[in-house]
Design an enzyme around this catalytic site. Structure first.
Site, PDB file in Angstrom:
ATOM      1  N   ARG A   1       0.762   4.432  -7.820  1.00 10.52           N
ATOM      2  CA  ARG A   1      -0.180   5.447  -6.920  1.00 10.52           C
ATOM      3  C   ARG A   1      -2.020   4.760  -6.752  1.00 10.52           C
ATOM      4  NH1 ARG A   1      -1.429  10.176  -7.487  1.00 10.52           N
ATOM      5  NH2 ARG A   1      -1.707  10.733  -5.563  1.00 10.52           N
ATOM      6  N   TYR A  47       6.564  10.234  -6.773  1.00 14.22           N
ATOM      7  CA  TYR A  47       5.756   9.683  -6.150  1.00 14.22           C
ATOM      8  C   TYR A  47       5.572   8.379  -7.127  1.00 14.22           C
ATOM      9  CZ  TYR A  47       5.647  12.524  -2.085  1.00 14.22           C
ATOM     10  OH  TYR A  47       5.381  13.794  -1.437  1.00 14.22           O
ATOM     11  N   TYR A  86      -3.491   3.849  -3.967  1.00 13.78           N
ATOM     12  CA  TYR A  86      -3.818   4.775  -2.818  1.00 13.78           C
ATOM     13  C   TYR A  86      -5.251   4.323  -3.604  1.00 13.78           C
ATOM     14  CZ  TYR A  86       0.539   6.332  -1.411  1.00 13.78           C
ATOM     15  OH  TYR A  86       1.980   6.227  -0.926  1.00 13.78           O
ATOM     16  N   GLY A 135       6.941  18.599  -2.379  1.00 11.65           N
ATOM     17  CA  GLY A 135       7.158  17.726  -3.024  1.00 11.65           C
ATOM     18  C   GLY A 135       7.224  17.854  -3.704  1.00 11.65           C
ATOM     19  N   ARG A 136       5.848  17.351  -4.048  1.00  9.61           N
ATOM     20  CA  ARG A 136       3.978  16.879  -5.307  1.00  9.61           C
ATOM     21  C   ARG A 136       4.361  18.040  -6.150  1.00  9.61           C
ATOM     22  NH1 ARG A 136       0.315  13.586  -4.620  1.00  9.61           N
ATOM     23  NH2 ARG A 136       1.400  13.605  -2.443  1.00  9.61           N
ATOM     24  N   GLY A 142       2.974  19.616   1.308  1.00  9.59           N
ATOM     25  CA  GLY A 142       1.741  19.146   1.409  1.00  9.59           C
ATOM     26  C   GLY A 142       1.153  19.627   0.669  1.00  9.59           C
ATOM     27  N   GLU A 153       8.389  22.338   2.821  1.00 10.59           N
ATOM     28  CA  GLU A 153       8.657  21.479   2.304  1.00 10.59           C
ATOM     29  C   GLU A 153       7.965  20.492   1.721  1.00 10.59           C
ATOM     30  OE1 GLU A 153       8.969  18.140   5.767  1.00 10.59           O
ATOM     31  OE2 GLU A 153      11.340  19.760   6.554  1.00 10.59           O
ATOM     32  N   CYS A 200       0.845  -9.921 -13.230  1.00 10.04           N
ATOM     33  CA  CYS A 200      -0.209 -11.031 -12.762  1.00 10.04           C
ATOM     34  C   CYS A 200      -1.102 -10.337 -10.948  1.00 10.04           C
ATOM     35  CB  CYS A 200       0.585 -12.301 -12.601  1.00 10.04           C
ATOM     36  SG  CYS A 200       1.119 -12.955 -14.367  1.00 10.04           S
ATOM     37  N   GLU A 201      -1.647  -9.694 -11.455  1.00  7.45           N
ATOM     38  CA  GLU A 201      -2.533  -8.794 -10.786  1.00  7.45           C
ATOM     39  C   GLU A 201      -4.609  -7.958 -10.846  1.00  7.45           C
ATOM     40  OE1 GLU A 201      -1.588  -7.485  -6.930  1.00  7.45           O
ATOM     41  OE2 GLU A 201       0.527  -8.265  -6.112  1.00  7.45           O
TER      42      GLU A 201
HETATM   43  N1  LLP Z   1       7.949  16.767   4.260  1.00  9.63           N
HETATM   44  C1  LLP Z   1       7.461  15.478   5.100  1.00  9.63           C
HETATM   45  C2  LLP Z   1       7.708  14.945   6.098  1.00  9.63           C
HETATM   46  C3  LLP Z   1       7.186  14.121   4.400  1.00  9.63           C
HETATM   47  O1  LLP Z   1       6.448  13.686   4.880  1.00  9.63           O
HETATM   48  C4  LLP Z   1       6.493  14.110   2.946  1.00  9.63           C
HETATM   49  C5  LLP Z   1       5.667  13.342   3.105  1.00  9.63           C
HETATM   50  C6  LLP Z   1       6.963  16.083   2.913  1.00  9.63           C
HETATM   51  C7  LLP Z   1       7.705  16.561   3.842  1.00  9.63           C
HETATM   52  C8  LLP Z   1       5.920  15.853   1.037  1.00  9.63           C
HETATM   53  O2  LLP Z   1       4.982  16.649   0.825  1.00  9.63           O
HETATM   54  P1  LLP Z   1       3.913  16.176  -0.659  1.00  9.63           P
HETATM   55  O3  LLP Z   1       4.725  18.106  -0.625  1.00  9.63           O
HETATM   56  O4  LLP Z   1       5.135  15.981  -1.714  1.00  9.63           O
HETATM   57  O5  LLP Z   1       2.371  16.015  -0.393  1.00  9.63           O
HETATM   58  N2  LLP Z   1       3.348   8.783  -1.909  1.00  9.63           N
HETATM   59  C9  LLP Z   1       2.325   8.972  -1.295  1.00  9.63           C
HETATM   60  C10 LLP Z   1       2.945  10.425  -1.220  1.00  9.63           C
HETATM   61  C11 LLP Z   1       3.571  10.217   0.520  1.00  9.63           C
HETATM   62  C12 LLP Z   1       4.146  11.574   1.076  1.00  9.63           C
HETATM   63  C13 LLP Z   1       4.892  11.673   2.152  1.00  9.63           C
HETATM   64  N3  LLP Z   1       5.572  12.945   3.154  1.00  9.63           N
HETATM   65  C14 LLP Z   1       1.500   9.965  -2.901  1.00  9.63           C
HETATM   66  O6  LLP Z   1       2.151   9.025  -4.063  1.00  9.63           O
HETATM   67  O7  LLP Z   1       0.757  10.318  -2.833  1.00  9.63           O
END
Ligand code: LLP
Length: 473
Positions: free
Chosen positions: A371, A430, A375, A334-335, A296, A332, A401-402
């Site tokens: 994105r 993402y 969003y 990701g981003r 997150g 966990e 086309c949007e």
């Molecule tokens: N763990 C769980 C259980 C999650 O649901 C997620 C992301 C993460 C870890 C990783 O979170 P991060 O560190 O990446 O924030 N598509 C959206 C983001 C959706 C995130 C969903 N869950 C975007 O483009 O911003």
């Protein structure tokens, strides 16, 4: 000075990349209603957006020449080597640096850093992160299959999700993956998978600490009203059910508040609440090992040099809790691992005006990077070389086309010409993983700069591959 808007650009004729750099700061403050609503601060990590030409890390504007760089290489030079457009370009060194920041932050703690594969499932990147020692957090059976092929140790992975299917749970049980329990029916399905495979399954309870992550509602997950996680008031029922099932071993608790979080006190508040759950569950006789605080952490999409929490800030805010309870901390990310490590490189198809509105039409689109359309997210946009043309306010749009197909709105940019390069920054998370074939746009190629050389890490999809799914019908 020729303009396409008819609006005066007096005093702006000597537009260089530097001026454009300054100008873009004006436009980012206008980007309201974005996913990444940060608390704005005047200073921060702006160093990373301008670095010595050819000597910096990741994506940055060369201080001496105004070109956009990816590590040692000019993106403009890369564009001329690469036959496809648009394409995703990665800096491996930047991703490796982001991972190393987490490793450094976790020093002195028992920990399991799990990369959230959903952010970016490029197989080469996954293999390299697995080789660097990362665990993985997975949300589907296919992610699990790919992760094990990429070399992630299943025992260092976690399967998460509110709608895990029986075959996915059976695969996870077979492989020894840790599984999060999300609901009553999910627990039933996990127990069934354990019995069917005859394997002992390590499970974590996904609990909603009900702390507001202060982010866009689509990426907020830890509130009591969320579709994820168990009903907290029902926790005793879950413990009793787990106790009855000898093949299930409760090893931890999990929470994931949401994504793009910019304040570490939010993680602290949640960890304190989770800590009470740990004590309560231990008092019921379970030997909990893991506190999983999810992912997150946000990034500075605005490129304004905001001071955002670092991995060290994040870990330090929960360090004492984890130590006191003798837990292993699972995170966990990701981003914050991959977003800054990539830009989507596009080519300008043309520049047009509709009365008072100017458009830069590019070959990338909401199909390549959704994105902004989905969003209202802000991702910074920059031309790949310095220009001495007038700075104007543009919407940067794709060919879909949007009217919702845009990559950026109201961006102050030097006026480009047909064929010029233009990037959408912070595209490592993402973006490719959410790309589609809408309007039959094929998913783009991916390239990576690694220690000074360029390599292809994914082929562009072809129409033939698309047609193959209809063969023999
Ligand atoms: N763990 C769980 C259980 C999650 O649901 C997620 C992301 C993460 C870890 C990783 O979170 P991060 O560190 O990446 O924030 N598509 C959206 C983001 C959706 C995130 C969903 N869950 C975007 O483009 O911003």
């Amino acid at each position: 000075m020729q303009t396409i808007s008819g609006r005066s650009v007096a005093g702006r004729s000597a537009c260089t990349a530097r001026v454009a750099n300054r100008a873009r700061k004006v436009c980012v403050t206008r980007a309201a209603a974005t996913v990444e609503k940060h608390e704005e601060k005047a200073v921060g990590a702006s160093w990373q957006f301008t670095q010595p030409a050819g000597k910096g890390l990741g994506f940055y504007t060369g201080a001496e020449d105004g070109y956009l760089y990816c590590d040692q290489m000019r993106v403009e030079d890369i564009r001329h080597k690469v036959p496809e457009s648009p394409f995703y370009l990665y800096s491996w060194n930047r991703i490796a640096h982001n991972y190393a920041e987490y490793k450094k932050a976790l020093a002195g703690l028992d920990s399991l850093p799990c990369y959230a594969v959903k952010a970016n499932n490029n197989f080469v990147i996954m293999k390299q992160l697995a080789a660097a020692g990362a665990g993985a957090v997975l949300v589907s059976g296919n992610e699990l299959k790919l992760a094990t092929k990429a070399g992630f140790d299943p025992k260092r992975t976690i399967l998460n999700g509110n709608g895990k299917l029986p075959w996915e749970l059976e695969l996870a049980a077979e492989m020894g993956v840790n599984i999060n329990i999300d609901s009553e029916f999910d627990l039933e399905n996990i127990a069934a998978a354990a019995r069917k495979t005859g394997k002992k399954v390590s499970v974590l309870l996904r609990i909603n600490p009900d702390v507001d992550p202060q982010v866009h509602s689509y990426v907020s997950t830890g509130l009591a009203s969320s579709k994820f996680g168990i009903r907290n008031s029902h926790i005793k029922w879950f413990l009793d059910e787990i106790r009855k099932e000898p093949l299930l071993e409760l090893v931890g608790v999990h929470s994931h508040l949401g994504s793009t979080i910019t304040k570490v006190n939010i993680f602290r508040d949640a960890a304190v609440i989770m800590c009470d759950f740990v004590k309560m569950i231990r008092a019921e006789g379970f030997q909990l090992k893991y506190l999983n605080i999810g992912g997150g952490l946000g990034i500075d999409y605005s490129h304004q040099g905001q001071v955002l929490p670092t991995p060290t800030d994040l870990i330090d805010t929960v360090r004492d809790i984890v130590k006191e309870l003798g837990l292993t901390l699972v995170i966990e990310p990701g981003r914050s691992m991959v977003a800054t490590g990539s830009a989507l490189v596009n080519t300008v198809t043309g520049v047009k005006t509709n009365g008072s509105k100017n458009f830069i039409v590019i070959d990338g689109s909401m199909a390549t990077l959704i994105r902004p359309s989905l969003y209202g997210a802000y991702q910074h946009i920059e031309l790949t070389k310095p220009h001495s043309t007038p700075v104007q306010t543009f919407d940067v749009v794709g060919p879909i086309c949007e009217s919702g197909d845009y990559l950026g709105k109201d961006r102050e940019l030097a006026t480009p010409s047909k064929g010029d390069g233009i990037v959408v920054h912070d595209a490592g998370a993402y973006c490719m993983s959410m790309a589609s074939n809408y309007n039959l746009k094929m998913k783009p190629a991916e390239y990576m700069v690694e220690n000074g050389s360029l390599r292809k890490i994914r082929h562009e999809e072809t129409l033939e591959q698309h047609l193959a799914v209809f063969e023999g019908l």
